[in-house]
Design a protein around this motif. Structure first.
Motif, mmCIF file in Angstrom:
data_model
loop_
_atom_site.group_PDB
_atom_site.id
_atom_site.type_symbol
_atom_site.label_atom_id
_atom_site.label_comp_id
_atom_site.label_asym_id
_atom_site.label_seq_id
_atom_site.Cartn_x
_atom_site.Cartn_y
_atom_site.Cartn_z
ATOM 1 N N GLU A 1 8.457 -22.487 0.595
ATOM 2 C CA GLU A 1 7.204 -21.757 0.772
ATOM 3 C C GLU A 1 6.431 -22.291 1.980
ATOM 4 N N GLY B 1 13.886 -15.236 3.202
ATOM 5 C CA GLY B 1 12.764 -14.564 2.555
ATOM 6 C C GLY B 1 11.965 -13.745 3.545
ATOM 7 N N SER C 1 11.831 -9.538 3.534
ATOM 8 C CA SER C 1 10.550 -8.875 3.266
ATOM 9 C C SER C 1 9.937 -8.259 4.515
ATOM 10 N N CYS D 1 10.166 -7.169 -2.882
ATOM 11 C CA CYS D 1 10.310 -8.011 -4.064
ATOM 12 C C CYS D 1 11.477 -8.982 -3.912
ATOM 13 N N LYS D 2 11.431 -10.048 -4.679
ATOM 14 C CA LYS D 2 12.548 -10.983 -4.791
ATOM 15 C C LYS D 2 12.643 -11.437 -6.230
ATOM 16 N N ILE E 1 14.062 -14.183 -8.929
ATOM 17 C CA ILE E 1 14.564 -15.540 -9.126
ATOM 18 C C ILE E 1 15.290 -15.549 -10.464
ATOM 19 N N ALA F 1 10.465 -19.277 -12.528
ATOM 20 C CA ALA F 1 9.991 -18.132 -11.753
ATOM 21 C C ALA F 1 8.464 -18.089 -11.704
ATOM 22 N N GLN G 1 6.288 -18.262 -8.374
ATOM 23 C CA GLN G 1 5.303 -17.225 -8.070
ATOM 24 C C GLN G 1 4.037 -17.841 -7.495
ATOM 25 N N ASP H 1 4.496 -19.573 -3.998
ATOM 26 C CA ASP H 1 4.619 -18.644 -2.882
ATOM 27 C C ASP H 1 3.416 -17.721 -2.761
ATOM 28 N N GLU I 1 6.387 -11.963 -0.284
ATOM 29 C CA GLU I 1 7.243 -11.267 -1.235
ATOM 30 C C GLU I 1 6.582 -11.242 -2.609
ATOM 31 N N ILE J 1 7.336 -11.887 -6.219
ATOM 32 C CA ILE J 1 8.385 -12.661 -6.884
ATOM 33 C C ILE J 1 8.292 -12.484 -8.397
#
Length: 446
Positions: free
Chosen positions: A6, A351, A355, A362-363, A365, A376, A380, A383, A404, A406
């Motif tokens: 991040e 990433g 994006s 979106c991504k 995990i 996750a 979140q 990031d 993104e 997440i």
């Protein structure tokens, strides 16, 4: 590694290096990445997967390993030219110099005029001095860790007792955001690890974050207040939700533990904060307050007393020191490895590529380990609390989408939840996390 990924993303989105105020999106390096993305966007996953299996060169070139972690990104919509363009973009953004400035303790948080020095939290005793705010943070951090070890050992052994003489076997951690998500993630990750589970036998660690009183009521249901230690986690000791819950838990203790009110708070409440005057006003004894530097952002604070105190009370200090040592190993990899084989750098670049260039907002995990059920949620916050802003560091408006969205769940649970949308709906880049060895091996039938 997630925190470093991040950090990389935040370094990439902004203005160009060399003192220029122009956005990096105006650079030839950005345009080169955009050209690669335009060429590769139509690549289908099945074709990338087939190529990864059949093309030994692609598989070798899009795979790297460090610290026991293998990163295979051969199924991303990239090729050698795209990755070369991304690494060139990282150098245009001055990522290496920004990384070095972070490790030097320089003031790189321009809005608050602070260092971003969470790497100092993982430096063991005997490391070279790491200076911030005019002090060697290696000595200061390890001094606090020693205090945490002493305090947690006394609580766990029963030498430190509650106001009525009972051993304190339950810890109730009060916090929100980074003061909650990181520690809860790590608590769950250790729950089934054999050595940590053995160390936690007979103990319980609970978290209260939501200001909705239902959260508090659920966590204290069935608890014996005389056997409960409360840890209030708030850097500023002014976070509205945390202070509200702190007042609620203080009233709960005073209503359920017989004895002098000052003695009850002294024996049953500890804090992690940088504001000793406010913790003292709350009634918490100074020796029960554990500080950390103002250079630690909340999302990066699990390695600070924010995570170490409640987790050491639950699992002992040995697993915590092992956790810090592992994070230190990744710090050293991030600081020294070339960009082309640097795991956090590569993940950060991918990433950004997915994006901001391919337009995948979106991504997912997807850890295939139940122990990471809260990973996750932790990522979140790591990031999305900081990245994804619409302006550069100098306040100028970005002309591209950054950040993104997440989400994620452990496999195989997610396969029976949202995977169908990923298979047959829209494109969602996914990071699958697999493990060579489970914490709890499968029990075969006799």
């Amino acid at each position: 590694m997630a925190s470093m990924e991040e950090t990389i993303k935040s370094m990439l989105c902004g203005t160009t290096s060399g003192g220029s105020s122009s956005l990096i999106s105006a650079s030839s390096e950005w345009k080169a990445v955009a050209a690669c993305a335009a060429k590769l966007k139509a690549t289908h996953l099945r074709d990338a997967a087939r190529d990864a299996l059949e093309n030994a060169d692609r598989n070798a070139n899009l795979l790297t390993e460090a610290e026991g972690i293998v990163l295979d990104y051969a199924r991303e919509k990239v090729d050698g030219d795209a990755m070369a363009a991304l690494f060139a973009l990282a150098r245009k953004a001055n990522v290496e110099a920004k990384r070095d400035a972070m490790f030097n303790g320089d003031v790189i948080n321009e809005t608050e005029q602070r260092s971003v020095y969470h790497v100092a939290l993982r430096a063991p005793k005997g490391s070279s001095p790491m200076l911030a705010n005019g002090e060697d943070q290696v000595a200061k951090v390890n001094g606090v860790l020693d205090r945490i070890e002493d305090f947690s050992d006394r609580v766990r052994s029963g030498a430190w007792k509650g106001a009525t003489g009972e051993a304190l076997t339950t810890v109730l951690a009060i916090g929100i955001g980074g003061s909650y998500l990181g520690p809860e993630f790590l608590c769950e990750a250790l729950r089934a690890e054999p050595a940590a589970a053995a160390a936690a036998a007979g103990r319980d660690l609970k978290f209260v974050a939501n200001v909705d009183p239902v959260d508090f009521a659920r966590q204290v249901a069935g608890l014996d207040a005389s056997k409960t230690l409360v840890v209030i986690v708030s850097k500023s000791f002014t976070t509205a939700e945390t202070i509200m819950n702190a007042k609620t838990v203080k009233n709960w203790l005073l209503a359920n533990v017989k004895g002098d009110a000052d003695a009850v708070v002294r024996q049953h409440v500890a804090a992690v904060s940088t504001q000793l005057d406010l913790t003292a006003q709350f009634g918490i004894a100074p020796e029960n307050v554990f500080e950390f530097g103002d250079y630690v952002g909340g999302r990066f604070s699990v390695h600070s007393p924010v995570g170490m105190l409640p987790l050491a009370l639950q699992y002992g200090m040995a697993p915590m020191r092992s956790f810090l040592a592992g994070a230190r190993n990744m710090d050293e990899h991030f600081a020294s490895a070339p960009l082309e084989s640097n795991l956090p750098v590569i993940l950060g670049l991918l990433g950004l590529y997915n994006s901001s260039f391919l337009g995948y907002e979106c991504k997912a995990i997807l850890p295939y380990a139940q122990a990471l059920l809260r990973f996750a949620a932790h990522v979140q916050q790591l990031d999305m609390e900081s990245n994804g802003k619409s302006v550069a560091m100098d306040g100028s408006k970005l002309d591209f989408a950054a950040g993104e969205v997440i989400f994620g769940e452990p496999g195989t649970n997610g396969q029976h939840s949202f995977y169908q949308l990923m298979h047959q709906g829209r494109v969602v880049p996914a990071e699958f996390i697999g493990f060579a060895k489970s914490q709890a091996p499968y029990i075969a039938a006799k």
